[in-house]
Write an enzyme that holds these catalytic residues in place. Sequence first.
Site, PDB file in Angstrom:
ATOM      1  N   THR A  93       9.459   5.745  49.456  1.00 53.30           N
ATOM      2  CA  THR A  93      10.175   5.709  48.175  1.00 53.30           C
ATOM      3  C   THR A  93      10.355   4.243  47.807  1.00 53.30           C
ATOM      4  OG1 THR A  93      11.377   7.724  48.734  1.00 53.30           O
ATOM      5  CG2 THR A  93      12.276   6.373  46.952  1.00 53.30           C
ATOM      6  N   LYS A 168      10.456  10.917  41.378  1.00 54.89           N
ATOM      7  CA  LYS A 168      11.385  10.901  42.518  1.00 54.89           C
ATOM      8  C   LYS A 168      12.733  10.285  42.120  1.00 54.89           C
ATOM      9  CE  LYS A 168      12.833  10.307  46.883  1.00 54.89           C
ATOM     10  NZ  LYS A 168      13.052  11.261  47.917  1.00 54.89           N
TER      11      LYS A 168
END
Length: 296
Positions: A93, A168
């Site tokens: 991420t 995300k």
Amino acid sequence: MSEIGFIGLGNMGLPMAANLVAAGHAVTAFDTQADAMATAGQAGMAVVDSAAQAAAGRDFVVTMLPDGPIALKVFGEIVPAAAPGTVIVDCSTIDVASAKREHEMAHKAGLGCLDAPVSGGVGGAQAGTLTFMVGGEKGDFEKATPILDVMGGRLVHCGAGGAGQSAKICNNMLLGISMIGACEAFSLADKLGLDQQALFDVVSTSSGSCWSVNTYCPVPGVGPQSPADNDYQPGFAATLMLKDLGLSQQAADEAGLATPLGRHATDLYRAFVDADEKGSDFSGVTRYLAELKRDR
Ligand code: NAD
């Protein structure tokens, strides 16, 4: 069977790589931590001394690293080493701008590239049920689908390079906001003398229903089993929620969009983490919110 380089064998990367081995793929692994390398060796991976060696001659290189600066540094090592046609899949991420930079670096060298962050946590990584949010060219997505399918239960091709990271952080900004909303509703109900189970029974079947209440209720003994029933042991750690909210605010800054609730959620999670709650689940923020006094 594919030849796969795997870089970053931490809490998430190690079980993901182990699932690739179990599915019959040849995995060559690298991590900067000696203990992670030892565990990877025991799990049937070939271990090598550098990221470049893990990348050379592979069909795919998967990376699972802490943040954007580290991911870009590793790309600087693997891109020159990988053979043309290799597809690099970054599952970390990271910020959207760094993800787009990764695509540029890979394409310049004739490599494929996907940004493919995940949700589902360590449990999902172990079970091979992660959700992958993927950005990049459709052809690269199709090539990588067989290996992503081993590690994940659901794959969503979100669009061009950077779209996976965008999905995300938008999802997790909404999650942070909705968890704070759920905590505030249950705290207020408590102060009003309303039974928490009664509130759950109403909200979970009414217009306030959401994942933070229905599936991951922040109140012990109410709703399905969740970290609240285990003294807020993670689960999804508050530090990771703070990281993702920070990335959402970085992206909002770059886009020139205010996202006032996203910003406020970031401030509240920072205060929660700073209150010595680094290791707690993100739903534990209810303990912090329940202590806040209203200005009169
Ligand atoms: P982690 O810290 O456990 O693992 C990261 C690994 O990368 C470590 O083993 C570290 O030694 C290694 N590393 C660091 N620099 C390196 C380098 N230059 N070369 C090679 N290896 C290097 O983190 P994690 O929990 O596995 O998370 C990885 C990523 O997944 C993060 O971006 C995180 O935000 C994301 N993520 C985590 C979760 C979760 O529940 N843990 C859930 C979803 C997404």
